[in-house]
Design a protein around this motif. Structure first.
Motif, PDB file in Angstrom:
ATOM      1  N   GLY A  53     -80.993  -7.147  23.520  1.00 53.27           N
ATOM      2  CA  GLY A  53     -80.017  -6.649  23.046  1.00 53.27           C
ATOM      3  C   GLY A  53     -80.213  -5.546  22.243  1.00 53.27           C
ATOM      4  O   GLY A  53     -79.072  -4.558  22.252  1.00 53.27           O
ATOM      5  N   THR A  54     -81.153  -5.465  21.634  1.00 51.19           N
ATOM      6  CA  THR A  54     -81.461  -4.252  20.852  1.00 51.19           C
ATOM      7  C   THR A  54     -81.775  -3.073  21.912  1.00 51.19           C
ATOM      8  O   THR A  54     -81.026  -1.918  21.485  1.00 51.19           O
ATOM      9  N   LEU A  55     -82.384  -3.196  22.987  1.00 51.56           N
ATOM     10  CA  LEU A  55     -82.486  -1.914  23.957  1.00 51.56           C
ATOM     11  C   LEU A  55     -81.019  -1.487  24.365  1.00 51.56           C
ATOM     12  O   LEU A  55     -80.686  -0.519  24.689  1.00 51.56           O
ATOM     13  N   ALA A  56     -80.260  -2.673  24.748  1.00 49.64           N
ATOM     14  CA  ALA A  56     -78.930  -2.550  25.505  1.00 49.64           C
ATOM     15  C   ALA A  56     -77.904  -1.701  24.509  1.00 49.64           C
ATOM     16  O   ALA A  56     -77.180  -1.063  24.812  1.00 49.64           O
ATOM     17  N   GLY A  57     -78.126  -2.195  23.290  1.00 50.47           N
ATOM     18  CA  GLY A  57     -77.136  -1.471  22.316  1.00 50.47           C
ATOM     19  C   GLY A  57     -77.662  -0.062  21.904  1.00 50.47           C
ATOM     20  O   GLY A  57     -77.006   0.788  21.729  1.00 50.47           O
ATOM     21  N   TRP A  58     -79.118   0.078  21.987  1.00 45.61           N
ATOM     22  CA  TRP A  58     -79.583   1.398  21.609  1.00 45.61           C
ATOM     23  C   TRP A  58     -79.446   2.426  22.765  1.00 45.61           C
ATOM     24  O   TRP A  58     -79.238   3.627  22.510  1.00 45.61           O
ATOM     25  N   ARG A  59     -79.335   1.851  24.141  1.00 44.99           N
ATOM     26  CA  ARG A  59     -79.253   2.764  25.181  1.00 44.99           C
ATOM     27  C   ARG A  59     -78.042   2.053  25.918  1.00 44.99           C
ATOM     28  O   ARG A  59     -77.947   1.704  26.946  1.00 44.99           O
ATOM     29  N   ARG A  60     -76.858   2.369  25.096  1.00 50.29           N
ATOM     30  CA  ARG A  60     -75.302   2.229  25.695  1.00 50.29           C
ATOM     31  C   ARG A  60     -75.230   2.870  27.137  1.00 50.29           C
ATOM     32  O   ARG A  60     -75.364   3.942  27.117  1.00 50.29           O
ATOM     33  N   GLY A  61     -74.510   2.105  28.117  1.00 48.07           N
ATOM     34  CA  GLY A  61     -74.211   2.566  29.405  1.00 48.07           C
ATOM     35  C   GLY A  61     -75.475   2.639  30.162  1.00 48.07           C
ATOM     36  O   GLY A  61     -75.088   2.879  31.738  1.00 48.07           O
ATOM     37  N   SER A  62     -76.611   2.132  29.929  1.00 48.35           N
ATOM     38  CA  SER A  62     -77.612   1.874  31.099  1.00 48.35           C
ATOM     39  C   SER A  62     -77.395   0.702  31.828  1.00 48.35           C
ATOM     40  O   SER A  62     -76.562  -0.132  31.695  1.00 48.35           O
ATOM     41  N   TRP A  63     -78.466   0.639  32.770  1.00 44.98           N
ATOM     42  CA  TRP A  63     -78.410  -0.470  33.661  1.00 44.98           C
ATOM     43  C   TRP A  63     -78.727  -1.848  32.868  1.00 44.98           C
ATOM     44  O   TRP A  63     -78.218  -2.917  33.174  1.00 44.98           O
ATOM     45  N   GLU A  76     -81.953  10.136  11.148  1.00 40.55           N
ATOM     46  CA  GLU A  76     -82.199  11.001  12.348  1.00 40.55           C
ATOM     47  C   GLU A  76     -82.225  12.355  11.827  1.00 40.55           C
ATOM     48  O   GLU A  76     -82.953  13.374  12.195  1.00 40.55           O
ATOM     49  N   ALA A  77     -81.683  12.772  10.687  1.00 43.45           N
ATOM     50  CA  ALA A  77     -81.726  13.979  10.187  1.00 43.45           C
ATOM     51  C   ALA A  77     -82.978  14.402   9.454  1.00 43.45           C
ATOM     52  O   ALA A  77     -83.585  15.572   9.481  1.00 43.45           O
ATOM     53  N   LYS A  78     -83.710  13.314   9.134  1.00 46.20           N
ATOM     54  CA  LYS A  78     -84.998  13.568   8.611  1.00 46.20           C
ATOM     55  C   LYS A  78     -86.182  13.785   9.534  1.00 46.20           C
ATOM     56  O   LYS A  78     -87.224  14.011   9.205  1.00 46.20           O
ATOM     57  N   GLY A  79     -85.823  13.485  10.880  1.00 48.31           N
ATOM     58  CA  GLY A  79     -86.662  13.931  11.935  1.00 48.31           C
ATOM     59  C   GLY A  79     -87.432  12.645  12.481  1.00 48.31           C
ATOM     60  O   GLY A  79     -88.482  12.904  12.755  1.00 48.31           O
ATOM     61  N   LEU A  80     -87.221  11.366  11.903  1.00 53.25           N
ATOM     62  CA  LEU A  80     -87.852  10.356  12.126  1.00 53.25           C
ATOM     63  C   LEU A  80     -87.888   9.993  13.627  1.00 53.25           C
ATOM     64  O   LEU A  80     -86.796  10.272  14.302  1.00 53.25           O
ATOM     65  N   GLY A  83     -87.943   5.333  18.039  1.00 54.00           N
ATOM     66  CA  GLY A  83     -88.500   4.261  18.199  1.00 54.00           C
ATOM     67  C   GLY A  83     -88.587   3.675  16.803  1.00 54.00           C
ATOM     68  O   GLY A  83     -88.110   2.412  16.310  1.00 54.00           O
ATOM     69  N   ARG A  84     -88.996   4.281  15.574  1.00 60.07           N
ATOM     70  CA  ARG A  84     -88.856   4.012  14.452  1.00 60.07           C
ATOM     71  C   ARG A  84     -87.604   3.585  13.835  1.00 60.07           C
ATOM     72  O   ARG A  84     -87.248   2.564  13.065  1.00 60.07           O
ATOM     73  N   ILE A  85     -86.498   4.604  14.036  1.00 60.13           N
ATOM     74  CA  ILE A  85     -85.304   4.255  13.842  1.00 60.13           C
ATOM     75  C   ILE A  85     -84.748   2.886  14.188  1.00 60.13           C
ATOM     76  O   ILE A  85     -83.988   2.205  13.440  1.00 60.13           O
ATOM     77  N   MET A  86     -85.015   2.774  15.628  1.00 60.69           N
ATOM     78  CA  MET A  86     -84.320   1.514  16.436  1.00 60.69           C
ATOM     79  C   MET A  86     -84.884   0.378  15.617  1.00 60.69           C
ATOM     80  O   MET A  86     -84.197  -0.538  15.334  1.00 60.69           O
ATOM     81  N   ARG A  87     -86.137   0.481  15.365  1.00 61.90           N
ATOM     82  CA  ARG A  87     -86.944  -0.775  14.862  1.00 61.90           C
ATOM     83  C   ARG A  87     -86.664  -1.240  13.319  1.00 61.90           C
ATOM     84  O   ARG A  87     -86.328  -2.269  13.016  1.00 61.90           O
ATOM     85  N   ARG A  88     -86.931  -0.326  12.361  1.00 58.06           N
ATOM     86  CA  ARG A  88     -86.843  -0.295  11.153  1.00 58.06           C
ATOM     87  C   ARG A  88     -85.388  -0.278  10.385  1.00 58.06           C
ATOM     88  O   ARG A  88     -85.099  -0.668   9.482  1.00 58.06           O
ATOM     89  N   TYR A  89     -84.643   0.684  11.222  1.00 54.09           N
ATOM     90  CA  TYR A  89     -83.142   0.935  10.477  1.00 54.09           C
ATOM     91  C   TYR A  89     -82.181   0.159  11.157  1.00 54.09           C
ATOM     92  O   TYR A  89     -81.320  -0.652  10.581  1.00 54.09           O
ATOM     93  N   ALA A  90     -82.244   0.302  12.620  1.00 54.20           N
ATOM     94  CA  ALA A  90     -81.060  -0.182  12.970  1.00 54.20           C
ATOM     95  C   ALA A  90     -81.243  -1.846  13.398  1.00 54.20           C
ATOM     96  O   ALA A  90     -80.541  -2.660  12.988  1.00 54.20           O
TER      97      ALA A  90
END
Length: 329
Positions: free
Chosen positions: A124-134, A231-235, A238-245
């Motif tokens: 679910g994390t990957l599906a939400g991060w990559r919306r519209g993917s297979w 994202e504006a900080k340039g992180l 993968g770190r944004i997906m795991r640690r923030y989202a």
């Protein structure tokens, strides 16, 4: 400490209320376990009052005493770990029956629930991060299995992989003819082989719900301002997906996981009935069929403890994941 003390106090009161209800409900059911025990013993001829009183005392269903006296004795036996003798499995004690069947249920239902939760949350994390993917388009397919009644899905898989293509055994917990129970390699392999199909059924029927819930929370979380700042900080993505989202999106799923984990014991009845699995669910069915007060009370107590302990652990885990939950007011 105040947060922990408040939580412990709440769960102690809830445990006392559940124990009290656990005492009264079996006694409100129709039928008499003493008559069932007399018939199981094959007693012919008249039953003397002394014999009936002895069986009542043995089963903990002494109707000559007041409910209050029985309740006090019930609490005393609860503290000492003496749950009485089982009618359905006479002369075995309730404690021994639970000790024999509970590991089977925890091993099958518990591990399958954890696997489905981890797989569903990860996908679910990957599906939400990559919306519209297979993977995102696969969500409706996984949720379809969740909409199918569990026993129907179990029967279909049992028919396909047990009869049409005999890959897995039809019933049982291990091969009773060739292996000896114990901590040995052949027995463990046999247990895993016999439990593979029931576990697969549980995972297929529940992974879609975890995946859909996590995917929707990820989509909602991705629009938050703190993610735009990250994202504006340039992180790294993968770190944004795991640690923030994912860390914030997983909170509702953790609450649902607590409920699912707590009802591992209670939810095993259908599973073990379909696959004839030697777990605590099968023992509960036998107890209900024989009006076995003592065994029903013991199993209900295990269910109560599992639900309360799972919710308490998740409450404490919640305070670690989101420190805001510890704040008063």
């Amino acid at each position: 400490m105040r947060y922990l003390a408040r939580k412990l106090g709440f769960y102690l009161i809830a445990f006392w209320a559940a124990v009290t209800v656990n005492f009264f409900i079996p006694r409100l059911m129709p039928g008499d376990p003493v008559d069932i025990m007399i018939s199981k013993l094959g007693q012919h001829g008249p039953v003397t009052p002394e014999m009936r009183h002895a069986i009542e005392a043995l089963l903990g269903a002494d109707t000559d005493r007041s409910l209050w006296s029985q309740y006090v004795d019930y609490l005393h036996n609860l503290v000492t770990g003496d749950f009485g003798t089982s009618v359905a499995y006479f002369p075995a004690t309730v404690t021994s029956i639970i000790a024999q069947t509970l590991p089977w249920t925890i091993g099958l239902i518990g591990l399958a629930t954890i696997i489905s939760f981890l797989a569903g949350v990860g996908l679910g994390t990957l599906a939400g991060w990559r919306r519209g993917s297979w993977l995102d388009n696969l969500v409706p397919v996984t949720t379809m299995f969740q909409s199918v009644p569990y026993f129907w899905l179990a029967l279909i898989l049992l028919y396909l992989f047990g009869s049409v293509w005999p890959i897995f055994p039809l019933n049982g917990g291990y091969d009773v003819y060739t292996v000896t129970p114990g901590w040995n390699g052949p027995f463990i392999v046999s247990v895993l082989y016999y439990g593979a199909l029931p576990a697969l059924t549980i995972v297929l029927s529940s992974v879609g719900g975890w995946m859909l819930g996590m995917r929707n929370m990820m989509v909602s979380t991705l629009s938050e301002d703190y993610l735009v700042t990250a994202e504006a900080k340039g992180l790294r993505p993968g770190r944004i997906m795991r640690r923030y989202a994912a860390r914030n999106a997983i909170l509702p799923s953790v609450s649902g996981f607590a409920i699912s984990l707590g009802f591992v014991v209670a939810g095993s009845i259908v599973t073990e009935a379909v696959f004839s699995y030697p777990g605590i669910g099968s023992a509960l069915l036998q107890a209900v069929g024989n009006n076995d007060y003592a065994l029903m009370q013991g199993i209900f107590l295990v269910i109560t403890l599992s639900v309360l302990c799972a919710n308490l652990l998740v409450d404490l885990l919640y305070s670690v994941i989101d420190p805001r939950t510890r704040a008063g007011g």
